[in-house]
Design an enzyme around this catalytic site. Structure first.
Site, mmCIF file in Angstrom:
data_model
loop_
_atom_site.group_PDB
_atom_site.id
_atom_site.type_symbol
_atom_site.label_atom_id
_atom_site.label_comp_id
_atom_site.label_asym_id
_atom_site.label_seq_id
_atom_site.Cartn_x
_atom_site.Cartn_y
_atom_site.Cartn_z
ATOM 1 N N ASP A 231 0.881 -1.160 0.000
ATOM 2 C CA ASP A 231 0.000 0.000 0.000
ATOM 3 C C ASP A 231 0.926 1.219 0.000
ATOM 4 O O ASP A 231 2.118 1.115 0.318
ATOM 5 C CB ASP A 231 -0.931 0.002 1.220
ATOM 6 C CG ASP A 231 -2.119 0.954 1.007
ATOM 7 O OD1 ASP A 231 -2.069 1.781 0.067
ATOM 8 O OD2 ASP A 231 -3.094 0.872 1.768
HETATM 9 C C1 BGC Z 1 -4.885 3.411 0.005
HETATM 10 C C2 BGC Z 1 -4.978 2.436 -1.159
HETATM 11 C C3 BGC Z 1 -4.783 3.155 -2.446
HETATM 12 C C4 BGC Z 1 -3.432 3.853 -2.415
HETATM 13 C C5 BGC Z 1 -3.114 4.634 -3.675
HETATM 14 C C6 BGC Z 1 -3.623 4.249 -0.056
HETATM 15 O O1 BGC Z 1 -3.688 5.289 0.873
HETATM 16 O O2 BGC Z 1 -4.934 2.719 1.223
HETATM 17 O O3 BGC Z 1 -6.222 1.784 -1.126
HETATM 18 O O4 BGC Z 1 -4.881 2.273 -3.520
HETATM 19 O O5 BGC Z 1 -3.419 4.774 -1.332
HETATM 20 O O6 BGC Z 1 -3.896 5.762 -3.772
#
Ligand code: BGC
Length: 761
Positions: A231
């Site tokens: 993530d």
């Molecule tokens: C989120 C993800 C997301 C990623 C990219 C993170 O803060 O938890 O779900 O895909 O950011 O935006």
């Protein structure tokens, strides 16, 4: 074209390989021109495209391209419709091809442990089977267009509070049965190209560097063969992560962690082969996309229409006391509430889509009838605006029917933080009550990503749960309110009366360092139903404008082995006077008593369309997993020998038909006998029972339970039945104190019993 990825990796320098393991920037992977490795882009996700062309961020702050916002997962799960999710996935896949996106970040399958999780709107359900089915269909749909998906957030990320540092403390059985299960089935069935690991720790170890999770479970047990990405910002120790099975770090680290990888290889801390494998896994997926490019189509108007259809199939009619569908003429109707004009249809954060157009209920109703409108409340602060309230009450009074569009404002729920209570804004609750006082024909349409308390539920005649249903939500609301479409969604989560009823209440969101999942497997309806607790609306519940009758539940066999697949069929009839769809749920109730389990668990479902008077036979299957629980003693799923009830239900609390089947286990939990094994445990096992039963007479005698004089003397104090019950709870160790046996004699007995248990005697 079949690429020889291994050969490409062989030609890469150590630096190029390390570089491949982190992003070039926020959204791109790196290219290596001299070897023909192209640069590819990934993007959020999950319910539409958030492709950022310029300033990038992971919280939905900066602008992204104009796109289509489909209904969010909290809504689509209520469709219980695998085909629909596949179709929506296909459309998103098409859009990705048109926009040259190699992977779309989603679906998100984390379990809704508490109604308070700020991100519940992005998650499917409190039930892992339903979540897995919706996710698998979404993945298959997107990937049918040769675009990758990234199932997220792996794993046990069920809150936003301290999501980047808190440790989710969960026992293995609970992890396996609830929190990993949605991932497991979706990964096995949907085969996503990538998995996104979560920010949090699991039992003290960051998900991003958790070897057990990313390698032993995900790859070795489940057979995942794509790549794992972090993530955004979830990497703690890059080298440890790589060793654990985290191939790609996102976003890029400006080269810092690439250097750490290079250093680790050079100083012998990291075997180069581990790096090679990681790069191979990433390149396989990169080339899968670039070599299989398809012509993309992003027809926004057409996709908007699909968004409206998905919304229609997902919204849940919670209450209808003869008020819906609304008449198209002859009555004065007032639409009240800001959300009638500006619907809340998506949540805040990384999934936030820059919708190219939004259809509100006020826009959509114009094609049907004339309505009056009053704003009713302010969404920027939770304070009753007396002028708005008075205007709305007046509009309701002057109308024959009032429809109030209410729900949670953006600030109340979002990625990045959790809710602190389950209430709607006070000003909206007050508005609904005041309107219901003057207008007996009041309907409430709710816009929220997670359950809300409904103190006014008994005062209104109709409630439509619209969830956060995408940019065409208003169209779907109007179609459902006026009966142009028939509601056919059912709740993918329980709506409790109040927050403190929720099983995680005492342990959510933890102390900041850790959050203990003390309720174990008793999540959602598994808890409410086992506790026989009343809820506002149960899991799997939803009304239609027609009615359905269930009959003739059949099973392919009443006696099966745990390795068999059981076929279940039943008849469903539309007994009302309009066409409609029914979601038939199949729950399994373990009656064996072999483990502490919820009273029932959802194990299959089907959605069926029926014309008035029409009857169809629906079929579903159950396999070993449908009967099993996860036994940590054998590190495997285990279905004990005994009876199980198959329940055909219209909701978790509306069981229509039942049938009992007997399952015979082919696996066994080995019994280890020791000084503290109890008599009852020995009586439960048929093999040791024989040995111990032969002894119970003399055992009881020693306890004063059988000989006549003693029994007479003691009968007032303790009956033979009582003695037997007490004896059952005695461990072998106690035979020394109460039976006059020596330690050696007990040890000999243990050897004998163990042989019996192992089938050697
Ligand atoms: C989120 C993800 C997301 C990623 C990219 C993170 O803060 O938890 O779900 O895909 O950011 O935006």
């Amino acid at each position: 074209m079949k690429r020889d990825v291994k050969a490409i990796v062989k030609q890469m320098t150590l630096e190029e390989k390390a570089g491949m393991c982190s992003g070039k920037d926020f959204w791109h992977l790196k290219s290596v021109e001299r070897l023909g490795i192209p640069e590819v882009m990934v993007s959020d996700g999950p319910h539409g495209l958030r492709k950022q062309a310029e300033e990038a961020d992971h919280l939905g702050i900066n602008e992204s391209i104009k796109a289509v916002c489909f209904p969010t997962a909290c809504a689509t799960a209520c469709s219980f419709d695998r085909d629909l999710l596949f179709e929506m996935g296909q459309r998103i896949g098409d859009e990705c091809q048109a926009e040259n996106l190699s992977v779309i970040l989603g679906p998100a399958v984390n379990i809704k442990r508490s109604p308070l999780c700020g991100r519940n709107f992005e998650y499917f359900s409190e039930d892992p089977y339903l979540a897995s089915q919706m996710a698998a269909a979404h993945i298959k749909g997107v990937q049918s267009k040769n675009v990758g998906t990234s199932i997220k957030h792996f794993a046990a990320n069920n809150q936003e509070h301290r999501r980047m540092s808190s440790s989710s403390e969960v026992d293995e059985r609970t992890l396996r049965e609830i929190y990993l299960s949605a991932f497991e089935t979706a990964i096995k069935e949907g085969k996503p190209d990538t998995v996104m690991c979560s920010y949090n720790k699991i039992n003290g170890e960051f998900a991003s560097e958790n070897h057990w999770l990313l390698t032993e479970v995900l790859r070795d047990e489940w057979g995942f063969d794509g790549y794992v990405m972090s993530d955004w910002g979830a990497v703690n120790d890059r080298v440890k992560g790589l060793k654990a099975g985290l191939e790609l770090e996102m976003p890029g680290s400006g080269g810092h962690t690439d250097q750490e990888i290079v250093n680790a290889v050079k100083n012998g801390e990291l075997e180069e082969s581990v790096l090679d494998t990681a790069v191979e896994r990433i390149l396989n997926i990169v080339f899968k996309f670039t070599d299989g490019r398809q012509e993309g189509k992003f027809d926004k108007e057409d996709d908007h229409k699909l968004a409206a259809k998905v919304a229609e199939e997902s919204m849940v009619l919670l209450k209808n006391e003869g008020i819906l569908p609304l008449p198209k003429e002859g009555k004065k109707i007032a639409f009240i509430g800001k959300f009638a004009k500006n619907p809340r249809f998506q949540g805040g954060g990384s999934s936030h889509i820059n919708s190219f157009k939004i259809t509100s209920a006020l826009d959509a109703v114009k094609d049907i009838t004339e309505v009056t409108y009053a704003q009713g409340y302010d969404i920027h602060e939770d304070k009753t605006d007396e002028a708005l309230l008075a205007e709305a009450v007046q509009a309701a009074k002057e109308a024959d029917i009032a429809v109030i569009f209410a729900g949670l404002p953006d600030l109340f729920e979002s990625e990045g933080y959790d809710r602190t209570h389950m209430r709607m804004p006070n000003c909206q609750n007050e508005l609904i009550s005041k309107i219901a006082e003057v207008q007996e024909n009041t309907v409430v349409v709710l816009h929220n990503g997670s359950p809300v308390e409904m103190p006014w539920a008994d005062q209104v005649k109709g409630i439509l749960e619209a969830y956060l249903c995408g940019q065409a939500a208003g169209q779907a609301e109007v179609n459902l309110l006026f009966g142009i479409a028939n509601p056919c969604g059912k709740l993918a989560e329980t709506i409790p009366y109040k927050l403190s009823d929720n099983p995680s209440y005492l342990n959510f969101p933890g102390d900041g360092q850790t959050v203990e999942y003390k309720e174990g497997v008793f999540v959602g309806y598994r808890y409410y139903d086992t506790k026989e607790m009343p809820v506002r609306y149960p899991f799997g519940y939803g009304l239609s404008y027609t009615t359905f009758a269930y009959s003739d539940l059949q099973v392919s066999s009443q006696e099966i082995k745990d390795t068999d697949t059981l076929k279940v069929s039943l008849k469903v009839k539309n007994t009302g006077n309009c066409a409609g769809k029914e979601i038939v749920q199949l729950y399994v109730a373990d009656k064996t008593g072999a483990a502490i389990r919820p009273v029932k668990e959802l194990k299959n479902f089907v959605k069926v369309f029926l014309n008035p008077g029409e009857e169809k036979t629906v079929e579903m299957e159950l396999d070993k997993r449908s009967f099993a629980w996860y036994c940590t003693a054998i590190h495997d799923w285990y279905a004990a020998t005994g009876d199980y009830e198959i329940l055909a239900a219209a909701s978790s609390k509306d069981i229509r038909l039942r049938k009992t089947v007997h399952v015979t286990a082919t696996a066994e939990i080995p019994m280890k006998i020791h000084m503290n094994t109890t008599v009852s445990e020995l009586l439960e096992n048929p093999r040791t029972r024989e040995v111990i039963q032969g002894m119970t007479g003399s055992l009881l005698e020693h306890m004063g339970g059988t000989s006549e004089e003693k029994a007479d003397a003691a009968s007032e104090a303790i009956s033979p039945e009582m003695s037997l019950k007490m004896l059952e709870n005695s461990p072998l160790r106690s035979f020394r104190s109460f039976m006059g046996m020596t330690t050696e004699e007990i040890q000999e007995l243990i050897v004998k019993l163990q042989k019996a248990a192992d089938g050697e005697e």
